[in-house]
Scaffold this motif. Structure first.
Motif, PDB file in Angstrom:
ATOM      1  N   MET A   1       0.853  -1.189   0.000  1.00  0.00           N
ATOM      2  CA  MET A   1       0.000   0.000   0.000  1.00  0.00           C
ATOM      3  C   MET A   1       0.893   1.244   0.000  1.00  0.00           C
ATOM      4  SD  MET A   1      -2.516   1.209   3.078  1.00  0.00           S
ATOM      5  CE  MET A   1      -3.148  -0.424   3.264  1.00  0.00           C
ATOM      6  N   ARG A   3       1.807   4.852   0.817  1.00  0.00           N
ATOM      7  CA  ARG A   3       1.371   5.752   1.883  1.00  0.00           C
ATOM      8  C   ARG A   3       1.107   7.126   1.298  1.00  0.00           C
ATOM      9  NH1 ARG A   3       2.412   3.994   7.071  1.00  0.00           N
ATOM     10  NH2 ARG A   3       2.502   6.107   7.828  1.00  0.00           N
ATOM     11  N   ARG A   4       0.169   7.779   1.896  1.00  0.00           N
ATOM     12  CA  ARG A   4      -0.205   9.075   1.392  1.00  0.00           C
ATOM     13  C   ARG A   4       0.961  10.036   1.430  1.00  0.00           C
ATOM     14  NH1 ARG A   4      -3.519  13.514   4.452  1.00  0.00           N
ATOM     15  NH2 ARG A   4      -1.542  13.471   5.510  1.00  0.00           N
ATOM     16  N   LEU A   8       2.146  13.120  -1.278  1.00  0.00           N
ATOM     17  CA  LEU A   8       2.025  14.552  -1.034  1.00  0.00           C
ATOM     18  C   LEU A   8       3.205  15.361  -1.541  1.00  0.00           C
ATOM     19  CD1 LEU A   8       0.282  14.934   2.389  1.00  0.00           C
ATOM     20  CD2 LEU A   8      -0.325  16.013   0.241  1.00  0.00           C
TER      21      LEU A   8
ATOM     22  N   LEU B 275       7.165  19.411   4.053  1.00  0.00           N
ATOM     23  CA  LEU B 275       5.728  19.416   4.287  1.00  0.00           C
ATOM     24  C   LEU B 275       5.182  18.026   4.593  1.00  0.00           C
ATOM     25  CD1 LEU B 275       4.734  21.807   1.416  1.00  0.00           C
ATOM     26  CD2 LEU B 275       4.381  22.244   3.829  1.00  0.00           C
ATOM     27  N   GLY B 277       3.998  14.995   6.656  1.00  0.00           N
ATOM     28  CA  GLY B 277       3.572  14.655   8.021  1.00  0.00           C
ATOM     29  C   GLY B 277       3.946  13.218   8.318  1.00  0.00           C
ATOM     30  N   LEU B 278       5.202  13.000   8.603  1.00  0.00           N
ATOM     31  CA  LEU B 278       5.689  11.636   8.795  1.00  0.00           C
ATOM     32  C   LEU B 278       6.194  11.448  10.209  1.00  0.00           C
ATOM     33  CD1 LEU B 278       7.825  11.335   5.526  1.00  0.00           C
ATOM     34  CD2 LEU B 278       5.496  10.543   5.890  1.00  0.00           C
ATOM     35  N   PRO B 286       9.096   5.731   7.701  1.00  0.00           N
ATOM     36  CA  PRO B 286       7.760   6.064   8.237  1.00  0.00           C
ATOM     37  C   PRO B 286       6.796   4.888   8.217  1.00  0.00           C
ATOM     38  CG  PRO B 286       8.525   7.797   6.792  1.00  0.00           C
ATOM     39  CD  PRO B 286       9.528   6.694   6.679  1.00  0.00           C
ATOM     40  N   GLN B 287       6.876   4.034   7.188  1.00  0.00           N
ATOM     41  CA  GLN B 287       5.933   2.913   7.130  1.00  0.00           C
ATOM     42  C   GLN B 287       6.261   1.826   8.144  1.00  0.00           C
ATOM     43  OE1 GLN B 287       7.909   3.902   4.672  1.00  0.00           O
ATOM     44  NE2 GLN B 287       8.837   2.197   3.561  1.00  0.00           N
ATOM     45  N   THR B 289       6.307   2.441  11.279  1.00  0.00           N
ATOM     46  CA  THR B 289       5.623   2.835  12.507  1.00  0.00           C
ATOM     47  C   THR B 289       4.119   2.814  12.274  1.00  0.00           C
ATOM     48  OG1 THR B 289       7.462   4.189  13.297  1.00  0.00           O
ATOM     49  CG2 THR B 289       5.287   4.727  14.162  1.00  0.00           C
ATOM     50  N   ILE B 291       0.063   3.472  13.587  1.00  0.00           N
ATOM     51  CA  ILE B 291      -0.695   4.410  14.399  1.00  0.00           C
ATOM     52  C   ILE B 291      -2.069   3.818  14.700  1.00  0.00           C
ATOM     53  CG2 ILE B 291      -1.659   6.737  14.496  1.00  0.00           C
ATOM     54  CD1 ILE B 291       0.599   7.239  12.216  1.00  0.00           C
ATOM     55  N   PRO B 299      -4.795   4.578   8.875  1.00  0.00           N
ATOM     56  CA  PRO B 299      -3.759   4.718   7.851  1.00  0.00           C
ATOM     57  C   PRO B 299      -2.975   6.015   7.930  1.00  0.00           C
ATOM     58  CG  PRO B 299      -5.908   5.160   6.912  1.00  0.00           C
ATOM     59  CD  PRO B 299      -6.149   4.752   8.324  1.00  0.00           C
ATOM     60  N   LEU B 300      -3.503   7.015   8.577  1.00  0.00           N
ATOM     61  CA  LEU B 300      -2.782   8.286   8.624  1.00  0.00           C
ATOM     62  C   LEU B 300      -3.174   9.037   9.884  1.00  0.00           C
ATOM     63  CD1 LEU B 300      -4.931  10.800   7.682  1.00  0.00           C
ATOM     64  CD2 LEU B 300      -4.770   9.467   5.600  1.00  0.00           C
ATOM     65  N   TYR B 302      -1.995  12.595  10.114  1.00  0.00           N
ATOM     66  CA  TYR B 302      -1.903  14.024   9.829  1.00  0.00           C
ATOM     67  C   TYR B 302      -2.667  14.370   8.552  1.00  0.00           C
ATOM     68  CZ  TYR B 302       2.004  14.011  13.120  1.00  0.00           C
ATOM     69  OH  TYR B 302       2.779  13.866  14.224  1.00  0.00           O
ATOM     70  N   HIS B 303      -3.212  15.552   8.532  1.00  0.00           N
ATOM     71  CA  HIS B 303      -3.784  16.081   7.306  1.00  0.00           C
ATOM     72  C   HIS B 303      -2.656  16.542   6.384  1.00  0.00           C
ATOM     73  CE1 HIS B 303      -7.989  15.861   8.381  1.00  0.00           C
ATOM     74  NE2 HIS B 303      -7.759  16.444   9.547  1.00  0.00           N
ATOM     75  N   PHE B 304      -3.053  17.152   5.246  1.00  0.00           N
ATOM     76  CA  PHE B 304      -2.108  17.643   4.255  1.00  0.00           C
ATOM     77  C   PHE B 304      -0.878  18.266   4.898  1.00  0.00           C
ATOM     78  CE2 PHE B 304      -5.622  18.356   0.995  1.00  0.00           C
ATOM     79  CZ  PHE B 304      -5.153  17.364   0.161  1.00  0.00           C
ATOM     80  N   GLY B 305       0.258  17.776   4.505  1.00  0.00           N
ATOM     81  CA  GLY B 305       1.488  18.444   4.895  1.00  0.00           C
ATOM     82  C   GLY B 305       1.743  18.503   6.378  1.00  0.00           C
ATOM     83  N   PRO B 633       2.489  -4.533   0.492  1.00  0.00           N
ATOM     84  CA  PRO B 633       1.672  -5.242  -0.502  1.00  0.00           C
ATOM     85  C   PRO B 633       2.244  -5.194  -1.912  1.00  0.00           C
ATOM     86  CG  PRO B 633       0.271  -4.029   0.991  1.00  0.00           C
ATOM     87  CD  PRO B 633       1.690  -3.662   1.347  1.00  0.00           C
ATOM     88  N   GLN B 634       2.782  -4.027  -2.301  1.00  0.00           N
ATOM     89  CA  GLN B 634       3.294  -3.947  -3.675  1.00  0.00           C
ATOM     90  C   GLN B 634       4.533  -4.808  -3.851  1.00  0.00           C
ATOM     91  OE1 GLN B 634       3.470  -1.480  -1.490  1.00  0.00           O
ATOM     92  NE2 GLN B 634       5.418  -0.403  -1.613  1.00  0.00           N
TER      93      GLN B 634
END
Lengths: 365, 867
Positions: A1, A3-4, A8, B275, B277-278, B286-287, B289, B291, B299-300, B302-305, B633-634
């Motif tokens: 998957m 990640r977003r 960004l 920007l 949010g990791l 980052p992947q 860790t 949450i 899956p997340l 933080y919002h944008f940035g 997965p990929q």
């Protein structure tokens, strides 16, 4: 998957990619390759790819003290790389280094018109590459299974490399895994020339059994909203134009007298393209949201003098379709000194290897 | 004749009229008087006869010696209550109010409640007078201490209530942590002890006539109230535990009061790039860790940035952050764990609300009882950004056609009830959505296919049910079941990526305590994740691989499939207390991954020993454990990856100490080492498209973390955090060991906040961090298909960009009104406008380059109202 977070920065990079502190890519100040064209962009297996280059030598080394052109760049074509590991261009380097080294350490410039005994090397202005008939079948069966799984037609991939050198091309040890082991040297001084006088490039050529692609078609160019360069000098040039070096009438404009480039008057330059002649479906792509996407078409602009407002302009989007109806193309401002005949090149490409080009000459008083 | 015994009703020490240290920044340094000796009032005969009850509001003037010098009736009750209350109050003895440690005179309001309660006893028949009964009264005195440290806990609230009914007495512990009730009637009393940031305690004490009963209560620091656990595993399984109070979370400069962004100031957490949010924990990607919100994977965060997090700070009860050596209840990652605990709604029967707005977004929150549903409470909130208001015109001015300007929102609703005294049910629905859609008419010359129609949407929602039940004295059940939806939708030009998943998760744990020194925890952790993926994109290079050229020149891969991930796990863990102050936590975890049909067995062991229980306390701690992470997965997808590859493995070693320096200052030092093997790496197929993945990668992360912290007092809080680390990776055996993409050698963060008085508070944060690593381009190669250049990459992550340093400031001003509060804050990011380098930017053919700098000075002004 995915990640977003990884998406960004890409989005922001795209949004913020316009404008930086460098000389724009559209300003030709060195030896530059502007385009490479394959007459049949999706050359089928067993077919022949016919390639030609559009380049311009704007390097200061290309001119003598009087401003006269003093050199003719050397061109090298290298083919013979089919289905490299990972489909990556640098997967070809070991093969090509071997191929090129077979000509000797200092090949020199062969006489014009010579065809190298090794069919994959040429020093001509154009190059022809025979695509193996079995280029698709050469792929491992598991790869072909993957294509079937994906629902896209299988393809073969050929790479052609080319170099344009303001001196003489010689093999050198490769310094990085993704760098081609070639160097460009001044014929007289043996000085190794840098990026302003030497360009290496590559072109991927896809081969499908049935899918073809046509190069974009440019009908002409509009300068300030009117067709330009369509009147032979023999018919006489109208007021505000004069006969150019190509034998057609070209517009005449004054050089810019403003101190700031941003204050200079700009002139609209737009290629004329017909939607029905250019837009094709990207048949190699599966439908997205129930629709086979269009091929993406865009124009790139380059100028020998002066300044362009936009380096690129989108013509057809994969999802939104034709977006070029009301677009202005680009805007060009003249240099702030008399430049004589200046040229703006327009290269129109699609995302399936299609390329075509034209240009607009302008006389700057 | 029936005798009406007198029970002292509620005595609530409400607020100091002049000031109260807690909650009123304007009176920082001022401590309220503490009631040391309470005197029971005589029940007025008239009221007794008529079986009346009453409440008298008094104003007490207390001298610097702690004596009551004057009593004024503010709100009379009549029937003799006023006189009785005044008479009793005059005999109270207080520990005087303190200003900067010096005793001062003060005034406080005091509520004296008279409750009528009939009793059977000698007095019924004999008609004993109150004065005679007093002689038979008992004393209950005690001390409240902090956990096993035995340090006195000042400011704890002690509420003593007769078990047979009637109102109670509420006191506050003094600087020695002590309290006393000297005029109690004999009998049984329920004693409730509460302190912010500690587990509340409830016991029943019996006092006898004429005797003094002395008790000591030890409160365990815990995840209650407004204190938030920020680091370390939750008790009692932790290797490390640190706490940060809500006040700290909401006042750290540069975070806009966002609790989750405050995480990035802790040791072991690297500064995220630009920007993004990791969360980069101890040199991991980052992947690596995960949450959780209330035990459910999201899956997340933080919002944008990274502008703000998806859960509002005020809704967070605790924030457990495990940078390594986490409990066996967590798995599937080799980095760290963040578990956000949602707090319970306020249970005072009233409705509360909050409204906050700044330049980025606005949000509301409310809580209280659920109408028409007895014993159900709710807490809910929502937020929407208005970045679109100013970004849309900016993008349009830049030549982009904006269909959907960047916008995000989130929402949360939790309902909670207690079916029995021993059980709790909570149902929650929460989610987040970020999206934008624009048309880029002038694509970047570097990669023209990255133009045209650009869309991005990320979102998720979760519907979850939590059930907690203390089944018996020894057996406890915790369970969280959740169903939800995740979506990532990204398209640019002819390339797109759409992934929808519907995860079902269940976390179930039984805790059994066969002995006071042993607790056994067993449970399951199930993830079932059906997905639909639709993708058309080239394979991106992995970190450190050479640039494979503009997207247009690369063959796109296509995936359109549905499937499911099924990853069940079981775990067992024991908590053993072999010695006083010692704790051993062995555990095992067994994971199954359906995709590659593999089992991962992960034994873990943590230990902790308090070697010096008294002040200054010293604690040693350590842990070792195996942590395994299934391939992404990929990486196992037949199109993009290689089916059958195994999990990556990491062995965590941690050793450290916690040392008290003063009552307010602690020092924590930890060393860690993470051995990494079986990492997933890839190499191009020899002939044809794609890559082959394998488990040939390896590496290590080693480092030390230091935290010098001044715990919050009436005026100040702050800390100095420093991390020294080195994170490396080797793609395959025989290849060189390279620094990892997220390696940051030095991370220094110092911050503090000071209450100036009159509602003003000022804070600052300063950070110095090693610059990010970059893979330089040593040249360019012309791509004929795109008409642009591809970077010729140098050695992966071989160039360290300049050091990052930045100062952030924050100023708060608060006004307290009778029923609500109003706050204004100004948070200024990058005060001296440092051009911190985030990446390298190249010219068209990669022969020239400049530094790309990050955010400039950004002031953010916010307003907030609470009721």
């Amino acid at each position: 998957m995915l990640r977003r977070a990884s998406l960004l920065p890409l989005s922001f990079a795209i949004l913020t990619s316009c404008g930086n502190a460098f000389e724009p890519a559209s300003s030709i100040q060195s030896l530059r390759i502007l385009a490479v064209r394959n007459e049949e962009p999706y050359t089928p297996p067993g077919g022949t790819a016919s390639l030609s280059l559009l380049y311009f030598d704007g390097s200061r080394r290309a001119f003598d003290a009087q401003g006269n052109r003093k050199r003719k760049p050397q061109i090298l074509w290298l083919g013979g790389c089919f289905n490299p590991p990972g489909d990556l261009y640098y997967g070809c380097f070991p093969i090509l280094a071997q191929l090129f080294a077979s000509r000797g350490q200092s090949p020199g410039a062969p006489p014009p018109g010579e065809v190298n005994p090794l069919e994959y090397i040429s020093f001509n202005e154009t190059f022809q590459l025979k695509i193996p008939k079995d280029i698709i079948a050469r792929r491992p069966p598991e790869e072909l299974d993957v294509f079937q799984t994906q629902g896209i037609p299988p393809y073969g991939l050929s790479y052609v490399f080319f170099a344009v050198c303001g001196g003489e091309i010689r093999p050198v040890p490769s310094e990085t895994p993704s760098g081609l082991p070639l160097g460009c040297f001044d014929k007289e001084t043996n000085e190794r020339l840098g990026e302003d006088d030497f360009v290496i490039g590559y072109l991927p050529i896809y081969s499908f059994e049935k899918i073809t692609n046509k190069n974009p078609v440019i009908e002409g160019v509009q300068f300030e909203g009117v067709p330009a360069m369509n009147r032979p000098c023999t018919e006489g040039c109208a007021q505000g134009s004069r006969c150019g070096s190509q034998g057609v009438c070209i517009p005449v404009i004054p050089h810019c007298t403003e101190r700031k480039v941003d204050d200079c008057p700009t002139y609209k330059i737009k290629p004329v393209l017909m939607q029905e002649k250019n837009v094709e479906k990207d048949e190699a792509a599966p439908p997205f949201n129930g629709r086979i996407p269009d091929e993406v078409i865009w124009a790139s602009f380059y100028a020998s003098d002066g300044t362009l407002k936009n380096d690129t302009a989108l013509i057809n989007d994969a999802n939104k379709g034709w977006v070029f109806h009301d677009a202005e193309g680009t805007r060009w401002s003249a240099p702030n000194a008399t430049a004589g005949e200046s040229r703006v090149w327009i290269v129109v490409r699609d995302n399936r290897g299609g390329t075509t080009w034209t240009w607009q000459d302008i006389y700057v008083e | 004749m029936r005798f009406y015994s007198l029970t002292i009703a509620t005595i609530a020490l409400v607020v100091l009229v002049a000031a109260r240290a807690e909650g009123q920044p304007g009176q920082a340094g001022l401590q309220p008087p503490v009631l040391q000796q309470f005197v029971e009032a005589d029940y007025p005969p008239e009221a007794k006869e008529k079986k009346l009850e009453g409440v008298v509001i008094l104003q007490l003037e207390i001298s610097a010696e702690g004596k009551v010098t004057r009593v004024t009736v503010v709100n009379p009750a009549g029937h003799g209550f006023d006189e009785a209350a005044v008479e009793a109050a005059k005999k109270f003895v207080f520990q005087p109010a303190l200003r900067d440690g010096k005793p001062i005179a003060s005034k406080i309001p005091f509520k004296y409640t008279f409750s009528w309660k009939p009793t059977e006893g000698p007095g019924d028949k004999q008609g004993d007078k109150p004065v005679e009964q007093k002689a038979k009264r008992a004393i209950l005195r005690g001390e409240v201490q902090i956990g096993n440290s035995r340090e006195p806990l000042q400011g704890a609230r002690v509420r003593v209530t007769p078990t047979g009914g009637g109102a109670g007495v509420e006191l506050t512990t003094n600087t020695n942590g002590t309290w006393e009730l000297s005029e109690l009637a004999p009998g049984k009393y329920r004693v409730e002890v509460e302190a912010p940031g500690y587990q509340s305690l409830e016991v029943v004490e019996e006092v006898e006539t004429g005797q003094a009963t002395e008790v000591i209560y030890r409160l365990q620091a815990a995840n209650q109230g407004f204190e938030v656990v920020i680091k370390g595993e939750r008790p009692p399984r932790e290797v490390t535990k640190r706490t940060i109070e809500q006040r700290e979370l909401s006042r750290i400069p540069g975070t806009n009061g966002d609790a989750l962004r405050a995480l990035q100031n802790l040791p072991g957490v690297a500064r995220p790039p630009g920007l993004a949010g990791l969360l980069i924990v101890r040199g991991s990607a980052p992947q690596d860790t995960q949450i959780f919100v209330g035990g459910t994977l999201v899956p997340l965060v933080y919002h944008f940035g990274g502008l703000s997090s998806v859960i509002p700070t005020e809704m967070i009860e605790r924030l457990d952050f495990y940078p390594g050596n986490f409990s066996a209840q967590y798995g599937r990652v080799t980095g760290g764990i963040v578990d956000v605990g949602i707090r319970s709604p306020k249970s005072d029967g009233k409705y509360h609300g909050l409204i906050q707005a700044d330049f980025i977004d606005a949000r509301v929150m409310a809580e209280g009882p659920v109408p028409f549903l007895k014993n159900w409470m709710f807490i809910g909130g929502a937020r929407r950004s208005y970045v679109d208001v100013w970004l849309k015109p900016a993008l349009e001015a830049a030549g982009a056609g904006v269909t959907t300007a960047p916008v995000y929102y989130d929402y949360q609703l939790f309902l909670e009830t207690r079916p029995t005294n021993n059980s709790q049910v909570r149902i929650g629905l929460y989610g987040s959505d970020d999206r934008l859609e624009i048309l880029i008419k002038n694509p970047a010359a570097q990669d023209p296919t990255l133009g045209g129609d650009l869309g991005l949407r990320t979102g998720f929602w979760r519907l979850q049910a939590e059930y907690k039940h203390q089944l018996t004295d020894r057996l406890r059940l915790n369970s969280v079941l959740a169903y939800g939806y995740n979506t990532i939708n990204f398209n640019v030009g002819a390339l797109y990526f759409k992934l929808d998943t519907h995860p079902v998760t269940n976390r179930l744990e039984f805790s059994y305590k066969p002995d006071k020194r042993v607790t056994l925890n067993v449970g399951q952790d199930i993830l079932y994740n059906p997905y639909d993926i639709d993708l058309r994109a080239p394979q991106p290079p992995r970190p450190g691989e050479p640039d494979s050229g503009p997207f247009v020149t690369r063959p796109p891969r296509v995936v359109k499939e549905s499937g499911s991930l099924y990853q069940p796990a079981a775990f067992a863990e024991a908590e053993i207390l072999p010695t006083e102050g010692g704790r051993l936590v062995p555990g095992v975890r067994l994971d199954y991954n359906k995709v590659n049909q593999s089992w991962d067995f992960s034994p873990r062991f943590n230990a902790r020993q308090i070697v010096r229980p008294q002040f200054p306390k010293t604690t040693l701690k350590g842990g070792i454990g195996v942590f395994q992470q299934p391939p992404q997965p990929q990486e196992t997808n037949p199109v993009f990856g290689t089916p059958g590859i195994r999990s990556s493995r990491s062995i965590h070693y941690t050793f450290g100490t916690e040392q008290q320096i003063t009552r307010q200052v602690d020092l924590s030092v930890e060393g860690f080492y993470k051995q990494l093997d079986n990492l997933v790496s890839r190499s191009p197929n020899i002939n044809g498209t794609g890559f082959t993945y394998s488990n040939q990668g390896s590496g290590y992360v080693v480092g030390g973390e230091f935290l010098l912290r001044y715990r919050p007092d009436a005026r100040f809080f702050g800390w100095l955090a420093y991390t020294l680390s080195r994170s490396t990776r080797r793609a395959r055996p025989g290849e060189p060991l390279n620094l990892f993409q997220y390696d940051q050698t030095h991370i220094l963060t110092t911050l503090g906040s000071y209450r100036l008085g009159r509602g003003w508070e000022f804070g600052a944060r300063f950070r110095v961090v090693s610059g990010p690593l970059d893979t330089p381009c040593v040249g360019g190669i012309y791509s004929g298909a795109a008409g642009s250049y591809a970077c010729i990459s140098g050695a992966p992550f071989s160039e360290r960009l300049p050091t990052f340093h930045q100062l952030d400031l924050r100023v708060d001003k608060r006004w307290d009104f009778q029923t609500w509060k109003l706050s204004l804050y100004l948070d200024i990011l990058n005060v001296y406008n440092r051009g911190n380098v985030e990446s390298l930017d190249y010219n068209y053919n990669f022969t020239k380059r400049i530094y790309q700098t990050g955010l400039p000075i950004i002031p953010s002004l916010g307003i907030r109202g609470e009721m």
